[in-house]
Design a protein around this motif. Structure first.
Motif, PDB file in Angstrom:
ATOM      1  N   LEU A 114     -24.023  34.209 -37.281  1.00 58.30           N
ATOM      2  CA  LEU A 114     -22.918  35.032 -36.827  1.00 58.30           C
ATOM      3  C   LEU A 114     -23.021  35.282 -35.329  1.00 58.30           C
ATOM      4  CD1 LEU A 114     -22.867  37.614 -39.765  1.00 58.30           C
ATOM      5  CD2 LEU A 114     -21.407  35.611 -39.470  1.00 58.30           C
ATOM      6  N   PRO A 115     -21.896  35.391 -34.632  1.00 63.18           N
ATOM      7  CA  PRO A 115     -21.935  35.589 -33.184  1.00 63.18           C
ATOM      8  C   PRO A 115     -22.520  36.948 -32.818  1.00 63.18           C
ATOM      9  CG  PRO A 115     -19.705  35.853 -34.009  1.00 63.18           C
ATOM     10  CD  PRO A 115     -20.516  35.324 -35.157  1.00 63.18           C
ATOM     11  N   GLU A 116     -23.124  37.013 -31.648  1.00 64.83           N
ATOM     12  CA  GLU A 116     -23.685  38.260 -31.157  1.00 64.83           C
ATOM     13  C   GLU A 116     -22.715  39.001 -30.237  1.00 64.83           C
ATOM     14  OE1 GLU A 116     -27.330  37.231 -29.274  1.00 64.83           O
ATOM     15  OE2 GLU A 116     -28.358  36.702 -31.149  1.00 64.83           O
ATOM     16  N   ASN A 117     -21.682  38.302 -29.787  1.00 65.15           N
ATOM     17  CA  ASN A 117     -20.757  38.879 -28.807  1.00 65.15           C
ATOM     18  C   ASN A 117     -19.373  39.154 -29.399  1.00 65.15           C
ATOM     19  OD1 ASN A 117     -20.176  36.198 -29.178  1.00 65.15           O
ATOM     20  ND2 ASN A 117     -19.705  35.772 -27.025  1.00 65.15           N
ATOM     21  N   ALA A 118     -19.315  39.453 -30.697  1.00 66.68           N
ATOM     22  CA  ALA A 118     -18.035  39.754 -31.346  1.00 66.68           C
ATOM     23  C   ALA A 118     -18.233  40.867 -32.353  1.00 66.68           C
ATOM     24  CB  ALA A 118     -17.479  38.511 -32.036  1.00 66.68           C
ATOM     25  N   ASP A 119     -17.190  41.650 -32.577  1.00 64.81           N
ATOM     26  CA  ASP A 119     -17.242  42.744 -33.540  1.00 64.81           C
ATOM     27  C   ASP A 119     -16.629  42.360 -34.885  1.00 64.81           C
ATOM     28  OD1 ASP A 119     -18.429  44.511 -31.703  1.00 64.81           O
ATOM     29  OD2 ASP A 119     -16.470  45.015 -30.849  1.00 64.81           O
ATOM     30  N   GLN A 120     -15.869  41.265 -34.907  1.00 63.37           N
ATOM     31  CA  GLN A 120     -15.236  40.844 -36.149  1.00 63.37           C
ATOM     32  C   GLN A 120     -14.880  39.359 -36.068  1.00 63.37           C
ATOM     33  OE1 GLN A 120     -11.771  43.393 -36.311  1.00 63.37           O
ATOM     34  NE2 GLN A 120     -10.553  42.049 -35.012  1.00 63.37           N
ATOM     35  N   LEU A 121     -14.695  38.774 -37.252  1.00 61.37           N
ATOM     36  CA  LEU A 121     -14.242  37.389 -37.364  1.00 61.37           C
ATOM     37  C   LEU A 121     -12.964  37.378 -38.204  1.00 61.37           C
ATOM     38  CD1 LEU A 121     -17.589  35.478 -38.092  1.00 61.37           C
ATOM     39  CD2 LEU A 121     -16.371  35.659 -35.915  1.00 61.37           C
ATOM     40  N   VAL A 122     -11.965  36.641 -37.724  1.00 59.02           N
ATOM     41  CA  VAL A 122     -10.679  36.551 -38.410  1.00 59.02           C
ATOM     42  C   VAL A 122     -10.555  35.176 -39.062  1.00 59.02           C
ATOM     43  CG1 VAL A 122      -8.177  36.661 -38.167  1.00 59.02           C
ATOM     44  CG2 VAL A 122      -9.634  38.153 -36.764  1.00 59.02           C
ATOM     45  N   PHE A 123     -10.298  35.164 -40.376  1.00 63.64           N
ATOM     46  CA  PHE A 123     -10.181  33.917 -41.133  1.00 63.64           C
ATOM     47  C   PHE A 123      -8.733  33.757 -41.609  1.00 63.64           C
ATOM     48  CE2 PHE A 123     -14.528  35.387 -41.518  1.00 63.64           C
ATOM     49  CZ  PHE A 123     -15.297  34.249 -41.337  1.00 63.64           C
ATOM     50  N   LYS A 124      -7.983  32.930 -40.934  1.00 65.72           N
ATOM     51  CA  LYS A 124      -6.598  32.688 -41.347  1.00 65.72           C
ATOM     52  C   LYS A 124      -6.609  31.870 -42.635  1.00 65.72           C
ATOM     53  CE  LYS A 124      -4.719  33.016 -36.674  1.00 65.72           C
ATOM     54  NZ  LYS A 124      -3.868  32.400 -35.634  1.00 65.72           N
ATOM     55  N   THR A 125      -5.845  32.331 -43.626  1.00 65.60           N
ATOM     56  CA  THR A 125      -5.955  31.786 -44.982  1.00 65.60           C
ATOM     57  C   THR A 125      -4.589  31.460 -45.572  1.00 65.60           C
ATOM     58  OG1 THR A 125      -7.964  33.102 -45.341  1.00 65.60           O
ATOM     59  CG2 THR A 125      -6.824  32.288 -47.299  1.00 65.60           C
ATOM     60  N   LEU A 126      -4.545  30.353 -46.330  1.00 66.42           N
ATOM     61  CA  LEU A 126      -3.328  29.951 -47.046  1.00 66.42           C
ATOM     62  C   LEU A 126      -3.599  30.019 -48.541  1.00 66.42           C
ATOM     63  CD1 LEU A 126      -2.216  26.808 -44.982  1.00 66.42           C
ATOM     64  CD2 LEU A 126      -1.680  29.219 -44.564  1.00 66.42           C
ATOM     65  N   GLN A 127      -2.688  30.671 -49.264  1.00 62.17           N
ATOM     66  CA  GLN A 127      -2.782  30.808 -50.713  1.00 62.17           C
ATOM     67  C   GLN A 127      -1.614  30.060 -51.353  1.00 62.17           C
ATOM     68  OE1 GLN A 127      -2.527  34.871 -52.023  1.00 62.17           O
ATOM     69  NE2 GLN A 127      -3.047  34.404 -54.153  1.00 62.17           N
ATOM     70  N   THR A 128      -1.951  29.081 -52.194  1.00 56.67           N
ATOM     71  CA  THR A 128      -0.906  28.241 -52.802  1.00 56.67           C
ATOM     72  C   THR A 128      -0.813  28.503 -54.300  1.00 56.67           C
ATOM     73  OG1 THR A 128      -1.302  26.502 -51.168  1.00 56.67           O
ATOM     74  CG2 THR A 128      -0.118  25.873 -53.169  1.00 56.67           C
ATOM     75  N   TYR A 129       0.443  28.642 -54.776  1.00 59.81           N
ATOM     76  CA  TYR A 129       0.703  28.871 -56.202  1.00 59.81           C
ATOM     77  C   TYR A 129       1.126  27.563 -56.876  1.00 59.81           C
ATOM     78  CZ  TYR A 129       0.496  33.892 -55.296  1.00 59.81           C
ATOM     79  OH  TYR A 129       0.076  35.157 -54.950  1.00 59.81           O
ATOM     80  N   ASP A 130       1.085  27.563 -58.202  1.00 57.11           N
ATOM     81  CA  ASP A 130       1.424  26.336 -58.927  1.00 57.11           C
ATOM     82  C   ASP A 130       2.920  26.038 -58.924  1.00 57.11           C
ATOM     83  OD1 ASP A 130       2.278  28.297 -60.657  1.00 57.11           O
ATOM     84  OD2 ASP A 130       0.928  27.755 -62.306  1.00 57.11           O
ATOM     85  N   ASN A 131       3.739  26.926 -58.356  1.00 58.28           N
ATOM     86  CA  ASN A 131       5.167  26.625 -58.185  1.00 58.28           C
ATOM     87  C   ASN A 131       5.456  26.121 -56.772  1.00 58.28           C
ATOM     88  OD1 ASN A 131       4.837  28.917 -56.688  1.00 58.28           O
ATOM     89  ND2 ASN A 131       6.358  30.150 -57.775  1.00 58.28           N
ATOM     90  N   ASP A 132       4.354  25.732 -56.069  1.00 49.37           N
ATOM     91  CA  ASP A 132       4.404  25.185 -54.710  1.00 49.37           C
ATOM     92  C   ASP A 132       4.683  26.230 -53.625  1.00 49.37           C
ATOM     93  OD1 ASP A 132       3.851  22.633 -55.636  1.00 49.37           O
ATOM     94  OD2 ASP A 132       5.982  22.142 -55.916  1.00 49.37           O
ATOM     95  N   GLU A 133       4.706  27.490 -53.966  1.00 50.98           N
ATOM     96  CA  GLU A 133       4.866  28.528 -52.949  1.00 50.98           C
ATOM     97  C   GLU A 133       3.551  28.687 -52.176  1.00 50.98           C
ATOM     98  OE1 GLU A 133       5.731  33.340 -52.513  1.00 50.98           O
ATOM     99  OE2 GLU A 133       5.478  32.420 -54.487  1.00 50.98           O
ATOM    100  N   VAL A 134       3.643  28.820 -50.862  1.00 47.13           N
ATOM    101  CA  VAL A 134       2.469  29.009 -50.009  1.00 47.13           C
ATOM    102  C   VAL A 134       2.613  30.337 -49.266  1.00 47.13           C
ATOM    103  CG1 VAL A 134       1.111  28.124 -48.091  1.00 47.13           C
ATOM    104  CG2 VAL A 134       2.164  26.525 -49.713  1.00 47.13           C
ATOM    105  N   VAL A 135       1.622  31.206 -49.448  1.00 48.65           N
ATOM    106  CA  VAL A 135       1.602  32.483 -48.735  1.00 48.65           C
ATOM    107  C   VAL A 135       0.588  32.353 -47.606  1.00 48.65           C
ATOM    108  CG1 VAL A 135       1.207  34.963 -48.897  1.00 48.65           C
ATOM    109  CG2 VAL A 135       2.201  33.727 -50.838  1.00 48.65           C
ATOM    110  N   ARG A 136       1.050  32.647 -46.388  1.00 43.96           N
ATOM    111  CA  ARG A 136       0.216  32.454 -45.207  1.00 43.96           C
ATOM    112  C   ARG A 136      -0.345  33.802 -44.738  1.00 43.96           C
ATOM    113  NH1 ARG A 136       1.341  27.588 -42.737  1.00 43.96           N
ATOM    114  NH2 ARG A 136       1.016  28.437 -40.631  1.00 43.96           N
ATOM    115  N   TRP A 137      -1.616  34.016 -45.030  1.00 41.58           N
ATOM    116  CA  TRP A 137      -2.307  35.229 -44.572  1.00 41.58           C
ATOM    117  C   TRP A 137      -2.945  34.917 -43.212  1.00 41.58           C
ATOM    118  CZ3 TRP A 137      -0.867  39.024 -47.671  1.00 41.58           C
ATOM    119  CH2 TRP A 137      -0.616  38.750 -49.013  1.00 41.58           C
TER     120      TRP A 137
END
Length: 240
Positions: free
Chosen positions: A114-137
């Motif tokens: 983990l970095p020493e010069n950061a307070d947080q890490l942001v993980f951009k995430t995609l959630q896909t459903y079986d009806n092909d819908e994609v939610v972009r977090w």
């Protein structure tokens, strides 16, 4: 459907995620749909703080793919130059699996360093459903406001003095040292006791020796005096 602030993809460490160290984290994925199942999760790793070590834990019913990319600038880890880092981890449901409506699933990862010069890490995430819908977090956190589709954020804690936390052996070492000190104290006490006993014995022996000498001298004096009394004088010799 639950509001985005209440049911979105999040990430939490198991214990703490200390700066400069390693951590195990869980990506928690709730299903927000009543008529579809989540069948795919893509977690993108921050490029400004690359993580060279990423190891997923097996999740039954899911296929895992770890994607690495070349770094624009190599980083050093444990004395070695690292030229690539994990850029994405993808979980895909196999068969008829997935996260059904009303359920959630956790996806564990071991990550570092983990970095020493950061307070947080942001993980951009995609959630896909079986009806092909994609939610972009993918929305970065904003102070004082909740994004509409917030990305998972891992909060980093302050590093310990050694950077990785105290090793488990330290306590054992302290206990061993304490035991050695105690044994040393006991040994010193025994030695002092033995010395005192020895001194006492020597004093007794010297006292008995002196007493013996005095008694011996007295005996010799008595013998001399007795001998003198038994020796006849010239006046006591009978006439012939």
């Amino acid at each position: 459907m639950a509001g985005p602030a209440l049911a979105h993809v999040g990430v939490q460490p198991v214990g703490e995620a200390a700066k400069g160290g390693y951590a195990t984290v869980n990506f928690k994925v709730p299903n927000e749909r009543d008529d579809a199942s989540t069948v795919k999760l893509e977690v993108n790793f921050p490029t400004e703080h690359p993580l060279a070590s990423v190891a997923p834990q097996t999740v039954p019913g899911w296929k895992i793919v770890v994607t690495k990319s070349k770094l624009a600038k190599p980083i050093e880890m444990h004395g070695k130059q690292i030229t690539e880092a994990v850029s994405k981890v993808t979980w895909t449901a196999t068969g008829d699996g997935g996260v059904a409506p009303g359920y959630f699933q956790q996806f564990p990862l071991s990550i570092g360093q983990l970095p020493e010069n950061a307070d947080q890490l942001v993980f951009k995430t995609l959630q896909t459903y079986d009806n092909d819908e994609v939610v972009r977090w993918i929305d970065a956190p904003v102070e004082g406001a909740e994004p509409e589709s917030p990305a998972p954020v891992l909060t980093l804690t302050a590093a310990s003095e050694d950077g990785h936390g105290a090793p488990a052996g330290d306590k054992a070492g302290d206990d061993a040292k304490g035991g050695a000190d105690h044994a040393s104290d006991e040994s010193a006490g025994d030695h002092a006791s033995s010395a005192a006993s020895s001194d006492s014995s020597d004093g007794t022996a010297r006292g008995l020796g002196i007493a013996g000498i005095v008694i011996g001298i007295a005996g010799v004096a008595y013998g001399v005096l007795a001998g003198r009394r038994r020796t006849p004088s010239s006046t006591d010799t009978p006439a012939s």
